[in-house]
Design an enzyme around this catalytic site. Structure first.
Site, short mmCIF file in Angstrom:
data_model
loop_
_atom_site.label_atom_id
_atom_site.label_comp_id
_atom_site.label_asym_id
_atom_site.label_seq_id
_atom_site.Cartn_x
_atom_site.Cartn_y
_atom_site.Cartn_z
CG HIS A 182 3.93 20.58 9.79
ND1 HIS A 182 3.72 20.33 8.44
CD2 HIS A 182 5.28 20.51 9.96
CE1 HIS A 182 4.86 20.10 7.85
NE2 HIS A 182 5.84 20.21 8.73
CG ASP A 215 9.32 23.53 5.13
OD1 ASP A 215 9.15 23.61 6.36
OD2 ASP A 215 9.54 22.46 4.55
CG HIS A 216 5.03 22.87 5.79
ND1 HIS A 216 4.57 21.97 4.85
CD2 HIS A 216 6.28 22.44 6.13
CE1 HIS A 216 5.49 21.05 4.65
NE2 HIS A 216 6.54 21.31 5.41
CG HIS A 256 8.32 22.01 10.80
ND1 HIS A 256 8.47 20.67 10.52
CD2 HIS A 256 8.51 22.13 12.14
CE1 HIS A 256 8.75 20.02 11.65
NE2 HIS A 256 8.77 20.88 12.64
#
Ligand SMILES: [Zn+2]
Length: 252
Positions: A48, A52-53, A50
């Site tokens: 996804h 941090d990803h 966000h």
């Protein structure tokens, strides 16, 4: 919010595949390159959008020029990460390593959230769907969706996974129990929100102060988002309605 950081998962084999892009930390890029031992990374599957990803995508693209980047489209968010994104759809079958994965759209935590399912081993790459030792934040005012999240948990429960590789925290060896706990926890929280409405609380803030007594001040805005996500679900279920900023219960 990311606890001790977040995992990405490297699947070696004919189609070397990385699940999640990380944040572009040079130590992460070096670790991936080292694990590939000179081989080329074929693709990065992103759970996804966000940061941090997904935010490491551009740095990875510089170091891994053969890699394709795939995720479910979330146009406003994807534009923040300047790589060529190949759009994933629910039920896409993807070659990965020496096997294949099934992409499963699991919205709720974010609208574009996808888990990757490996049928042979009943393993799920779970992204931010669940994590051990905590719950997952559903940001009601930032594209989170509690109804969708509960439906996603139920859909993953129906797969009867044996193991979940999450983006945060340790590997989950008893995912069925954790999924059921999560669903129960959301139901309990919903009952608390309904109870707060019955007591006359009209704003997410008032309900947050009642439900999360003694919560660290820093965490109050996060809890308020979660309450807002429950209120939206109750509105959709026909159990609460909003007039201006004030919420009311709709008892039969
Ligand atoms: Zn997330």
């Amino acid at each position: 919010m990311t606890g001790a950081g977040n995992w990405t998962w490297l699947i070696e084999g004919r189609v070397p595949t990385l699940v999640d892009a990380g944040t572009g930390d040079p130590r992460h890029v070096d670790a991936v390159a080292g694990a590939l031992r000179g081989g080329a990374l074929s693709q990065v599957l992103v759970t996804h959008g966000h940061i941090d990803h997904a935010s490491g995508a551009a740095v990875l693209a510089q170091h891994m020029p053969h890699a394709r980047f795939l995720k479910m489209a979330w146009p406003e968010r994807d534009a923040l990460y300047p790589v060529m994104w190949h759009p994933l759809a629910d039920n896409d079958i993807l070659e990965a390593g020496d096997t294949s994965l099934l992409a499963l759209h699991t919205p709720g935590h974010s609208p574009d959230h996808v888990c990757f399912w490996h049928e042979e081993t009943r393993s799920l790459f779970g992204g931010d769907l669940l994590q051990r030792g905590g719950t997952v934040w559903i940001p009601g005012n930032q594209y989170g969706d509690m109804s969708a999240y509960i439906a996603s948990l139920e859909r993953m429960l129906a797969l009867e996974p044996a193991r979940v590789f999450p983006a945060h925290g340790p590997v989950i060896d008893e995912p069925m129990r954790l999924l059921r706990n999560y669903i129960d926890h959301r139901r309990e929280r919903e009952e608390q929100v309904i109870d707060a409405l019955r007591q006359g609380d009209a704003t997410p803030h008032a309900m947050t102060m009642r439900i999360y007594k003694g919560l660290n001040e820093v965490l109050v805005p996060l809890a308020r988002e979660s309450v807002a996500a429950h209120l939206r679900k109750l509105e959709r279920d026909g159990r609460a309605r909003r007039e201006g900023d004030a919420w009311h219960i709709m008892d039969p």
